[in-house]
Write an enzyme that holds these catalytic residues in place. Structure first.
Site, PDB file in Angstrom:
ATOM      1  N   GLU A   1     -11.503  -3.480  -2.804  1.00  0.00           N
ATOM      2  CA  GLU A   1     -10.551  -2.498  -3.331  1.00  0.00           C
ATOM      3  C   GLU A   1     -10.379  -2.738  -4.827  1.00  0.00           C
ATOM      4  O   GLU A   1      -9.736  -3.702  -5.227  1.00  0.00           O
ATOM      5  CB  GLU A   1      -9.213  -2.646  -2.615  1.00  0.00           C
TER       6      GLU A   1
ATOM      7  N   HIS B   1      -9.679   2.372   0.332  1.00  0.00           N
ATOM      8  CA  HIS B   1      -9.579   1.300   1.309  1.00  0.00           C
ATOM      9  C   HIS B   1     -10.632   1.392   2.425  1.00  0.00           C
ATOM     10  O   HIS B   1     -10.346   1.106   3.593  1.00  0.00           O
ATOM     11  CB  HIS B   1      -8.172   1.285   1.899  1.00  0.00           C
TER      12      HIS B   1
ATOM     13  N   HIS C   1       0.802  -1.225   0.000  1.00  0.00           N
ATOM     14  CA  HIS C   1       0.000   0.000   0.000  1.00  0.00           C
ATOM     15  C   HIS C   1       0.839   1.281   0.000  1.00  0.00           C
ATOM     16  O   HIS C   1       0.534   2.235   0.721  1.00  0.00           O
ATOM     17  CB  HIS C   1      -0.945   0.005   1.200  1.00  0.00           C
TER      18      HIS C   1
HETATM   19  C1  BGC Z   1      -4.695  -6.182   2.275  1.00  0.00           C
HETATM   20  C2  BGC Z   1      -4.573  -6.912   3.585  1.00  0.00           C
HETATM   21  C3  BGC Z   1      -4.110  -5.946   4.613  1.00  0.00           C
HETATM   22  C4  BGC Z   1      -5.100  -4.817   4.688  1.00  0.00           C
HETATM   23  C5  BGC Z   1      -4.716  -3.771   5.682  1.00  0.00           C
HETATM   24  C6  BGC Z   1      -5.676  -5.099   2.447  1.00  0.00           C
HETATM   25  O1  BGC Z   1      -5.803  -4.404   1.271  1.00  0.00           O
HETATM   26  O2  BGC Z   1      -5.040  -7.026   1.216  1.00  0.00           O
HETATM   27  O3  BGC Z   1      -3.700  -7.988   3.475  1.00  0.00           O
HETATM   28  O4  BGC Z   1      -3.976  -6.557   5.852  1.00  0.00           O
HETATM   29  O5  BGC Z   1      -5.214  -4.220   3.433  1.00  0.00           O
HETATM   30  O6  BGC Z   1      -3.417  -3.412   5.567  1.00  0.00           O
END
Ligand code: BGC
Length: 359
Positions: free
Chosen positions: A323, A186, A112
């Site tokens: 997402e 998110h 991310h």
């Molecule tokens: C991911 C997860 C992660 C979460 C928070 C999601 O987009 O796929 O693996 O734990 O975000 O970070």
């Protein structure tokens, strides 16, 4: 501050970051009873109120009442994720013959956007008005080298609430050097209401015949597998909890669902990605996108240690994310759709979240 059609936008202060930068909160309200709040820290959607089948409005997203909660780096609640949503293996990729090393912040991998991604910065913001609604525009230039990425990236993200109870999210970006870009949103949803427990009773439909298999660090193996005959087949509406604990190796790797689904109806414009129905309240959420994939994350890493709005403790699987995105780790998989944006190109992506009710 501004109003268009029947949608109004107001702005007020939401505090400040530790270095004294002001954070504003924008409230966007339509005539049908939808109210969304978003802040210019991380472009975070802090609350989203929608009616249930009896007309009662509840907040259906996880988050915090004040900026302090967001400053403690919760797991991307409500935020814009970038420069690259999802994981890049070992934080490394090769582009135009050069090796790039990114920040690693998820075991061995980059997740991310890195240690301080687009979710942890203050964006410039202004209210906007369109023909179908109104909302807020966030802009920011991610500097060359940020978290290891090449080139300056000018980014604009808009949230528009329409009269038809849609939240339209549009992303645009240009770069002065070739760079991977994969922007997403998110938000953790719980259509029964924030703080109402787990999301396992929500019924989900995903318009996906395939999904990308992952290893135990949630990096794609490169294999695109059929959902047919597996707990990943959501082509017919199925309760999220119906098969989540089956002994399937992919569910074991992620402690539940945390996978990229390959959307079947891909075309040039918007295509259908997902539908969600919450039986107790009758609330529905339908998602269309221009993206080729959607990460369905069932909140498996929530463990009750985060106290959110009104002190709600966010426990195991108390929220889910959908997402819309390109596939994880695309810079290291030549057969995945490319995420590289080159100078002179315009990155553009759009996702529509439509809220409704069903009996
Ligand atoms: C991911 C997860 C992660 C979460 C928070 C999601 O987009 O796929 O693996 O734990 O975000 O970070």
């Amino acid at each position: 501050m501004k109003s268009s059609n029947l949608v109004a936008v107001t702005r007020r202060s939401f505090g400040a970051t530790p270095d004294g930068t002001h954070v504003d909160i924008y409230t966007i309200t339509n005539a049908a009873g939808v109210e969304m709040r978003a802040i210019n820290y991380g472009g975070i959607i802090t609350s989203l109120k929608v009616p249930d089948r009896s007309g009662q409005r509840d907040d259906v997203v996880l988050g915090f009442d004040s900026v302090d909660g967001y400053l403690k780096a919760p797991p991307y609640f409500g935020a814009i994720v970038g420069r690259y949503g999802n994981r890049i293996a070992n934080g490394r990729f090769t582009l135009e013959g050069e090796i790039f090393e990114l920040a690693t912040n998820d075991g061995p991998n980059h997740l991310h956007g890195g240690v301080k991604g687009f979710d942890k910065v203050v964006w410039a913001a202004r209210p906007i008005e369109g023909t179908r609604g109104a909302g807020v525009e966030f802009t920011r230039t991610s500097p060359d080298g940020e978290e290891g990425y090449p080139g300056n990236l000018n980014t604009t993200v808009t949230y528009t609430v329409t009269d038809d109870n849609e939240l339209v999210v549009e992303y645009r970006a240009t770069a002065d050097r070739a760079t991977p870009v994969n922007l997403t949103q998110h938000t953790y949803f719980n259509l029964a209401g924030d703080g109402s427990g787990d999301i396992l009773g929500h019924e989900l439909m995903l318009d996906a015949d395939h999904y990308t298999l992952v290893d135990e660090t949630l990096i794609p193996t490169g294999e695109i597998a059929a959902v047919e005959g597996t707990p990943f087949d959501f082509r017919r509406r199925t309760a999220i909890g119906a098969r989540i604990d089956l002994p399937h190796v992919q569910l074991r790797h992620a402690k539940g669902y945390d996978h990229n689904f390959v959307l079947s109806r891909r075309g040039d414009g918007l295509h259908h990605a997902a539908d969600v129905f919450e039986p107790r309240t009758g609330r529905t959420l339908s998602i269309d996108t221009t993206e080729p994939g959607v990460q369905f994350y069932s909140g498996n890493f929530l463990d009750g240690t985060i106290a959110g709005k009104a002190g709600h403790l966010y426990g195991f699987r108390n929220g889910f994310c959908l997402e819309t995105q390109h596939f994880p780790d695309s810079p290291n998989h030549a057969h995945f759709p490319s995420t590289i944006v080159k100078p002179g190109q315009m990155y553009s992506s759009k996702t529509v979240f439509r809220f409704g009710i069903r009996n």
